[in-house]
Enzyme design. Structure first.
Site, PDB file in Angstrom:
ATOM      1  N   ARG A 102      24.915 -17.613   5.844  1.00  0.00           N
ATOM      2  CA  ARG A 102      24.437 -18.036   4.541  1.00  0.00           C
ATOM      3  C   ARG A 102      22.919 -17.933   4.408  1.00  0.00           C
ATOM      4  O   ARG A 102      22.407 -17.423   3.407  1.00  0.00           O
ATOM      5  CB  ARG A 102      24.883 -19.472   4.263  1.00  0.00           C
ATOM      6  CG  ARG A 102      24.665 -19.945   2.844  1.00  0.00           C
ATOM      7  CD  ARG A 102      25.611 -19.285   1.850  1.00  0.00           C
ATOM      8  NE  ARG A 102      25.167 -17.990   1.341  1.00  0.00           N
ATOM      9  CZ  ARG A 102      25.981 -16.958   1.166  1.00  0.00           C
ATOM     10  NH1 ARG A 102      27.260 -17.050   1.444  1.00  0.00           N
ATOM     11  NH2 ARG A 102      25.517 -15.821   0.695  1.00  0.00           N
ATOM     12  N   LYS A 137       2.520 -15.477  -8.753  1.00  0.00           N
ATOM     13  CA  LYS A 137       3.695 -16.216  -9.230  1.00  0.00           C
ATOM     14  C   LYS A 137       4.846 -15.961  -8.259  1.00  0.00           C
ATOM     15  O   LYS A 137       5.705 -15.109  -8.490  1.00  0.00           O
ATOM     16  CB  LYS A 137       4.068 -15.797 -10.651  1.00  0.00           C
ATOM     17  CG  LYS A 137       3.097 -16.298 -11.706  1.00  0.00           C
ATOM     18  CD  LYS A 137       3.569 -15.939 -13.104  1.00  0.00           C
ATOM     19  CE  LYS A 137       2.586 -16.452 -14.161  1.00  0.00           C
ATOM     20  NZ  LYS A 137       3.001 -16.065 -15.534  1.00  0.00           N
ATOM     21  N   LYS A 169     -11.132 -16.761 -13.902  1.00  0.00           N
ATOM     22  CA  LYS A 169     -10.404 -16.752 -15.159  1.00  0.00           C
ATOM     23  C   LYS A 169     -11.111 -17.614 -16.198  1.00  0.00           C
ATOM     24  O   LYS A 169     -12.212 -18.109 -15.974  1.00  0.00           O
ATOM     25  CB  LYS A 169      -8.974 -17.215 -14.922  1.00  0.00           C
ATOM     26  CG  LYS A 169      -8.194 -16.308 -13.982  1.00  0.00           C
ATOM     27  CD  LYS A 169      -6.716 -16.646 -13.976  1.00  0.00           C
ATOM     28  CE  LYS A 169      -5.933 -15.677 -13.126  1.00  0.00           C
ATOM     29  NZ  LYS A 169      -4.466 -15.889 -13.221  1.00  0.00           N
ATOM     30  N   GLU A 199     -11.257 -11.999 -15.182  1.00  0.00           N
ATOM     31  CA  GLU A 199     -10.289 -11.820 -16.260  1.00  0.00           C
ATOM     32  C   GLU A 199     -11.023 -11.748 -17.598  1.00  0.00           C
ATOM     33  O   GLU A 199     -11.899 -12.579 -17.866  1.00  0.00           O
ATOM     34  CB  GLU A 199      -9.300 -12.988 -16.279  1.00  0.00           C
ATOM     35  CG  GLU A 199      -8.257 -12.877 -17.376  1.00  0.00           C
ATOM     36  CD  GLU A 199      -7.343 -14.088 -17.405  1.00  0.00           C
ATOM     37  OE1 GLU A 199      -6.196 -13.971 -16.949  1.00  0.00           O
ATOM     38  OE2 GLU A 199      -7.795 -15.152 -17.858  1.00  0.00           O
ATOM     39  N   ASP A 220      -6.563  -8.657 -19.834  1.00  0.00           N
ATOM     40  CA  ASP A 220      -5.362  -9.432 -20.122  1.00  0.00           C
ATOM     41  C   ASP A 220      -4.931  -9.331 -21.574  1.00  0.00           C
ATOM     42  O   ASP A 220      -5.714  -9.612 -22.488  1.00  0.00           O
ATOM     43  CB  ASP A 220      -5.609 -10.900 -19.764  1.00  0.00           C
ATOM     44  CG  ASP A 220      -4.337 -11.711 -19.784  1.00  0.00           C
ATOM     45  OD1 ASP A 220      -3.306 -11.225 -19.282  1.00  0.00           O
ATOM     46  OD2 ASP A 220      -4.366 -12.845 -20.301  1.00  0.00           O
TER      47      ASP A 220
END
Length: 293
Positions: A102, A137, A169, A199, A220
């Site tokens: 598993r 992320k 940022k 950014e 961005d």
């Protein structure tokens, strides 16, 4: 592709994940006492395989030097697989193989899902010269494995963590008092050579960051048309800097369906969290091929 390094920290994590499943002990183990087993991993869905490299250290941890076992990889990490393909062969005490199943499959299915999703996006960029990069992320505890899966799918890793490069940022720039002050502070105090990435959400912010000495710009949520107009201006501006220092231009906040449009703008790479945040596990199973005493 940079291989996965089986570090002491990763071995410790593998041991913890096995223990999470084993708890106080596998209550099914007595039914398999003294039985040797053979098994194969089989693909139940098409995709890109990733995670087989973890089987040996997992088995080594479980066996603890007390059992003989073997594992034979049948396909390479990052290989394309089809339904029914045999991925690897296992041999050892049946109770050991059941205890492994598993945890090992869960990890491989998660990583293969990320690799498969990455490969689908990378395919859209084929021939453009633009790389697909990941983001931070990631699932806590799984970052190195998930970023390895991105590499298996043909992508590249952006930053492994906050110590890998300084990315400034919106909040950094606001609280530091502007882009010049923020970059200067990072340059003055960085304990090792580090890239400074800024950014930018507007053309003016991008040009100011470049003038302040940024090594790379994260552009961005620009539209493809806006980037097509801006990228040549930024390249020309970089040529005027001391030593004609180049700049890495990265598009982010991009709809994965529009990758080709963004690749045509002249950026160097496109970053996306989609392989991590939107991918499904790739269905794999372990099938026993024989057993005997």
């Amino acid at each position: 592709m940079q291989p996965l390094s089986i570090t002491p920290r990763l071995r410790q994590q593998l041991a913890e994940w096995l223990q999470e499943d084993l708890g106080r002990g596998d209550l099914s183990a007595p039914a398999l006492r003294g039985v040797e087993g053979e098994a194969q991993w089989v693909a139940k869905a098409p995709g890109v395989f990733c995670g087989g490299v973890l089987i040996e250290p997992l088995l080594r941890e479980l066996a603890n030097g007390q059992h003989h076992w073997s594992v034979e990889g049948l396909v390479a990490e990052g290989a394309r697989i089809e339904v029914g393909d045999a991925l690897l062969k296992l041999h050892g005490p049946a109770s050991l193989l059941v205890a492994l199943e598993r945890t090992a499959l869960n990890l491989a299915m998660r990583l293969s899902g990320i690799a498969t999703a990455t490969a689908a996006l990378v395919a859209q960029l084929e021939g453009t010269g633009v790389a697909l990069a990941d983001t931070r992320k990631t699932t806590p505890g799984l970052r190195r494995l998930e970023k390895y899966a991105v590499r298996c799918g043909g992508g590249i890793n952006h930053r492994m963590g906050l110590d890998d490069a300084a990315m400034l940022k919106e909040n950094h720039l606001a609280w530091a008092g502007g882009v010049e002050a923020a970059i200067a502070a990072v340059r003055a105090d960085a304990p090792w050579p580090a890239r400074v990435i800024v950014e930018a959400e507007t053309a003016e912010e991008a040009q100011a960051a470049l003038a302040a000495g940024a090594d790379a710009l994260l552009l961005d949520e620009f539209s493809p048309d806006a980037l097509t107009a801006l990228v040549p201006l930024l390249r020309a501006q970089a040529e005027l800097r001391p030593a004609r220092r180049s700049v890495v231009l990265e598009a982010s906040g991009v709809n994965p369906a529009d990758l080709k449009l963004y690749a045509a703008t002249g950026v160097d790479l496109i970053s996306t969290s989609a392989p991590m945040t939107r991918s499904s596990w790739l269905d794999l199973s372990m099938r026993f091929t024989s057993a005997g005493s």
